[in-house]
Design a protein around this motif. Structure first.
Motif, PDB file in Angstrom:
ATOM      1  N   ILE A  79      -0.552  -0.132 -11.367  1.00 36.45           N
ATOM      2  CA  ILE A  79      -0.046  -0.803 -10.158  1.00 36.45           C
ATOM      3  C   ILE A  79       1.116  -1.745 -10.448  1.00 36.45           C
ATOM      4  CG2 ILE A  79      -2.348  -0.722  -9.110  1.00 36.45           C
ATOM      5  CD1 ILE A  79      -2.380  -3.852  -9.563  1.00 36.45           C
ATOM      6  N   MET A  80       1.465  -1.914 -11.723  1.00 36.99           N
ATOM      7  CA  MET A  80       2.391  -2.998 -12.070  1.00 36.99           C
ATOM      8  C   MET A  80       3.783  -2.807 -11.510  1.00 36.99           C
ATOM      9  SD  MET A  80       1.185  -4.106 -15.900  1.00 36.99           S
ATOM     10  CE  MET A  80      -0.500  -4.714 -16.134  1.00 36.99           C
ATOM     11  N   PHE A  81       4.400  -1.649 -11.755  1.00 38.26           N
ATOM     12  CA  PHE A  81       5.781  -1.466 -11.302  1.00 38.26           C
ATOM     13  C   PHE A  81       5.905  -1.617  -9.783  1.00 38.26           C
ATOM     14  CE2 PHE A  81       9.541   0.641  -9.893  1.00 38.26           C
ATOM     15  CZ  PHE A  81      10.478   0.418 -10.883  1.00 38.26           C
ATOM     16  N   PRO A  82       5.131  -0.858  -8.991  1.00 39.28           N
ATOM     17  CA  PRO A  82       5.311  -0.972  -7.536  1.00 39.28           C
ATOM     18  C   PRO A  82       4.917  -2.329  -6.980  1.00 39.28           C
ATOM     19  CG  PRO A  82       3.401   0.395  -8.042  1.00 39.28           C
ATOM     20  CD  PRO A  82       4.127   0.177  -9.331  1.00 39.28           C
ATOM     21  N   THR A  83       3.899  -2.966  -7.576  1.00 40.95           N
ATOM     22  CA  THR A  83       3.449  -4.260  -7.047  1.00 40.95           C
ATOM     23  C   THR A  83       4.449  -5.358  -7.360  1.00 40.95           C
ATOM     24  OG1 THR A  83       1.157  -3.547  -7.323  1.00 40.95           O
ATOM     25  CG2 THR A  83       1.525  -5.888  -6.957  1.00 40.95           C
ATOM     26  N   GLN A  89       0.828  -1.212   0.000  1.00 41.65           N
ATOM     27  CA  GLN A  89       0.000   0.000   0.000  1.00 41.65           C
ATOM     28  C   GLN A  89       0.859   1.257   0.000  1.00 41.65           C
ATOM     29  OE1 GLN A  89      -2.998  -0.128   3.138  1.00 41.65           O
ATOM     30  NE2 GLN A  89      -3.019  -2.352   3.021  1.00 41.65           N
ATOM     31  N   ARG A  90       1.944   1.269   0.789  1.00 44.62           N
ATOM     32  CA  ARG A  90       2.810   2.452   0.840  1.00 44.62           C
ATOM     33  C   ARG A  90       3.492   2.694  -0.499  1.00 44.62           C
ATOM     34  NH1 ARG A  90       3.890   0.431   5.764  1.00 44.62           N
ATOM     35  NH2 ARG A  90       5.820  -0.562   5.114  1.00 44.62           N
ATOM     36  N   ILE A  91       3.985   1.628  -1.115  1.00 45.67           N
ATOM     37  CA  ILE A  91       4.678   1.800  -2.397  1.00 45.67           C
ATOM     38  C   ILE A  91       3.705   2.253  -3.475  1.00 45.67           C
ATOM     39  CG2 ILE A  91       5.927   0.595  -4.231  1.00 45.67           C
ATOM     40  CD1 ILE A  91       7.348  -1.028  -2.112  1.00 45.67           C
ATOM     41  N   ASN A  92       2.509   1.688  -3.509  1.00 42.92           N
ATOM     42  CA  ASN A  92       1.521   2.124  -4.496  1.00 42.92           C
ATOM     43  C   ASN A  92       1.077   3.562  -4.227  1.00 42.92           C
ATOM     44  OD1 ASN A  92       0.355   0.124  -6.638  1.00 42.92           O
ATOM     45  ND2 ASN A  92       0.877  -1.143  -4.870  1.00 42.92           N
ATOM     46  N   PHE A  93       0.967   3.945  -2.959  1.00 38.60           N
ATOM     47  CA  PHE A  93       0.622   5.320  -2.612  1.00 38.60           C
ATOM     48  C   PHE A  93       1.702   6.284  -3.114  1.00 38.60           C
ATOM     49  CE2 PHE A  93       0.997   8.894   0.393  1.00 38.60           C
ATOM     50  CZ  PHE A  93      -0.274   9.457   0.276  1.00 38.60           C
ATOM     51  N   ALA A  94       2.961   5.934  -2.846  1.00 41.07           N
ATOM     52  CA  ALA A  94       4.066   6.788  -3.302  1.00 41.07           C
ATOM     53  C   ALA A  94       4.106   6.852  -4.823  1.00 41.07           C
ATOM     54  CB  ALA A  94       5.397   6.259  -2.751  1.00 41.07           C
ATOM     55  N   GLN A  95       3.854   5.723  -5.470  1.00 36.18           N
ATOM     56  CA  GLN A  95       3.868   5.687  -6.928  1.00 36.18           C
ATOM     57  C   GLN A  95       2.729   6.509  -7.513  1.00 36.18           C
ATOM     58  OE1 GLN A  95       5.634   4.620  -9.418  1.00 36.18           O
ATOM     59  NE2 GLN A  95       7.183   3.268  -8.600  1.00 36.18           N
ATOM     60  N   ALA A  96       1.665   6.732  -6.743  1.00 37.15           N
ATOM     61  CA  ALA A  96       0.579   7.598  -7.233  1.00 37.15           C
ATOM     62  C   ALA A  96       1.113   9.000  -7.503  1.00 37.15           C
ATOM     63  CB  ALA A  96      -0.563   7.640  -6.216  1.00 37.15           C
ATOM     64  N   PHE A  97       2.067   9.449  -6.697  1.00 39.36           N
ATOM     65  CA  PHE A  97       2.646  10.775  -6.916  1.00 39.36           C
ATOM     66  C   PHE A  97       3.647  10.757  -8.064  1.00 39.36           C
ATOM     67  CE2 PHE A  97       0.706  11.014  -2.831  1.00 39.36           C
ATOM     68  CZ  PHE A  97       0.174  12.292  -2.817  1.00 39.36           C
ATOM     69  N   ASN A  98       4.180   9.586  -8.366  1.00 44.67           N
ATOM     70  CA  ASN A  98       4.936   9.417  -9.605  1.00 44.67           C
ATOM     71  C   ASN A  98       4.013   9.710 -10.791  1.00 44.67           C
ATOM     72  OD1 ASN A  98       5.620   7.071 -11.858  1.00 44.67           O
ATOM     73  ND2 ASN A  98       7.429   8.141 -11.107  1.00 44.67           N
ATOM     74  N   PHE A 135      -4.362   5.064  -7.161  1.00 41.96           N
ATOM     75  CA  PHE A 135      -5.162   5.313  -5.952  1.00 41.96           C
ATOM     76  C   PHE A 135      -6.207   4.210  -5.772  1.00 41.96           C
ATOM     77  CE2 PHE A 135      -3.858   9.933  -6.149  1.00 41.96           C
ATOM     78  CZ  PHE A 135      -3.236   9.934  -4.907  1.00 41.96           C
ATOM     79  N   LEU A 136      -6.876   3.828  -6.863  1.00 41.23           N
ATOM     80  CA  LEU A 136      -7.873   2.769  -6.770  1.00 41.23           C
ATOM     81  C   LEU A 136      -7.210   1.441  -6.420  1.00 41.23           C
ATOM     82  CD1 LEU A 136     -10.821   1.895  -7.077  1.00 41.23           C
ATOM     83  CD2 LEU A 136     -10.396   1.543  -9.529  1.00 41.23           C
ATOM     84  N   GLY A 137      -6.039   1.182  -7.026  1.00 40.00           N
ATOM     85  CA  GLY A 137      -5.313  -0.053  -6.735  1.00 40.00           C
ATOM     86  C   GLY A 137      -4.898  -0.144  -5.283  1.00 40.00           C
ATOM     87  N   THR A 138      -4.425   0.992  -4.712  1.00 43.22           N
ATOM     88  CA  THR A 138      -4.048   1.015  -3.296  1.00 43.22           C
ATOM     89  C   THR A 138      -5.245   0.673  -2.415  1.00 43.22           C
ATOM     90  OG1 THR A 138      -2.369   2.706  -3.745  1.00 43.22           O
ATOM     91  CG2 THR A 138      -3.076   2.446  -1.457  1.00 43.22           C
TER      92      THR A 138
END
Length: 408
Positions: free
Chosen positions: A337-341, A143-152, A287-290
């Motif tokens: 979501i692919m890269f962070p997941t 969740q944290r990585i996907n959240f951070a990647q949202a700002f990417n 955001f939806l993926g997180t």
């Protein structure tokens, strides 16, 4: 441990650090998508073919292969904060080199500058992902990585808008002037330098090594310490999946503007503005993926999104007008979501070898160096048909998610 209690997203003492490191994801989002705008701009200003302009992505993503292991070793020896500062310094240095590159109008010089920028981005990605993962309970690291990647993704939206304004809206057809490129990257270099200076004053709270000692499942404990890193199947497949994931991303992004211009008959400015919508789809997906990961296992969600992109690519290749263009926009939603997941699944339960594993997964990004060159060969004849190629990549990601991502 009470398993009925949901683990926290992060701890209060990590909030400031998490905010700052998350902001770094935005900056390399800008840099990556600016490379896609440069790809199209250089086709016009420097009279390059699509396969030749694909060298822009080759320079940036090739740097990931070169810098992945050194960045990991640097991080292991000097820590997360100095790793971030190294990445920002390289990023700024490469951006400053755009000034002499524009003055000489040399595509080769631009390649060197882009390579150094890529080394900075590689260092930031190698450091920032395990950094964010370590700022709290391992069970919420996805969740944290996907959240951070949202700002990417926020940065990825801003990149095309900046490119459209500076490079296309003022560009006179047939002009070979590179002043706008020079001024844009000079501004980026100054901002990144300021961020590096500011981060040097940030006090990062002590982080208990989350990769070593543990009494429960919340910590990234090595469940098979007798195995070599290469013997961990989920890690090896994460490297492979990341290679093909970034290959598909780089190829899809590199020729997005070309698809809008050649298939949809948009102007370069309009096609570039739609790229911001394209990146907005990725932001929505992250955001939806997180949110969905609180209810759906990350590997299952990754498999579903990979299957979605196989379908979208098939629709894109058919040149159905707006239905195909909407499918092209949806590729970035499913890509979100692919890269962070893949990254977070690959580094689970590796204990003290997490940082080394992070380096190798970052090196998998080299797939983005080669795929645009291959897609460019097809796109020279038919840009729509080039989108058959990423289907191979998404099929491999699907199998990683469905079968090979489980920790043994």
């Amino acid at each position: 441990m009470n398993h009925a209690t949901k683990p926290a997203f992060t701890e209060k003492r990590f909030i400031l650090t998490l905010v700052f490191v998350t902001s770094l994801f935005m900056f390399w989002g800008i840099a990556i998508t600016m490379a896609d705008v440069l790809n199209k701009h250089f086709q016009s200003v420097l009279s390059l073919s699509k396969s030749q302009s694909g060298f822009v992505q080759f320079a940036v993503f090739g740097a990931y292969f070169v810098m992945g292991v050194p960045a990991g070793l640097f991080m292991k020896r000097f820590g997360y904060k100095r790793g971030v500062l190294l990445g920002l310094s390289l990023f700024a240095a490469g951006a400053f080199l755009f000034v002499p590159a524009a003055n000489t109008a040399s595509f080769g010089f631009f390649g060197v500058a882009l390579f150094i920028v890529g080394c900075g981005l590689s260092t930031l990605e190698t450091v920032a992902h395990p950094f964010v993962a370590s700022l709290g309970d391992q069970r919420t690291s996805d969740q944290r990585i996907n959240f951070a990647q949202a700002f990417n993704a926020v940065g990825a939206i801003a990149g095309p808008l900046l490119g459209s304004y500076f490079l296309f809206s003022r560009h006179i057809s047939g002009s070979t002037d590179l002043t706008s490129v020079k001024l844009l990257y000079l501004g980026i270099a100054v901002v990144i330098t300021a961020v590096a200076i500011a981060f040097s004053f940030v006090q990062v709270p002590p982080i208990t090594d989350p990769h070593a000692v543990s009494k429960n499942e919340a910590i990234n404990k090595d469940t098979a310490p007798g195995k070599s890193l290469a013997a961990h199947r989920h890690f090896v497949w994460a490297v492979i999946a990341q290679f093909f994931n970034v290959a598909a991303q780089a190829g899809t992004w590199a020729f997005f503007i070309n698809y809008g211009h050649e298939v949809m008959k948009f102007s370069d400015t309009v096609a570039t503005n739609y790229m911001s919508v394209f990146m907005g789809m990725m932001l929505t997906g992250r955001f939806l993926g997180t949110l969905l990961m609180r209810y759906i296992a990350p590997n299952k969600l990754l498999a579903a999104f990979a299957a979605g992109n196989i379908l979208m690519c098939l629709i894109v290749t058919q040149c159905l007008g707006w239905p195909s263009y909407i499918a092209l926009l949806m590729i970035n939603f499913f890509f979100s979501i692919m890269f962070p997941t893949i990254f977070s699944l690959g580094i689970k339960n590796l204990g003290p070898r997490t940082q080394q594993a992070s380096s190798f997964i970052s090196m998998g990004v080299v797939g983005g160096a080669f795929f645009p060159l291959i897609m460019g060969q097809v796109a020279n004849h038919d840009v729509a048909k080039a989108y058959y190629l990423p289907i191979i990549c998404y099929a491999i990601i699907f199998f990683f998610a469905a079968k090979f991502s489980r920790v043994k």
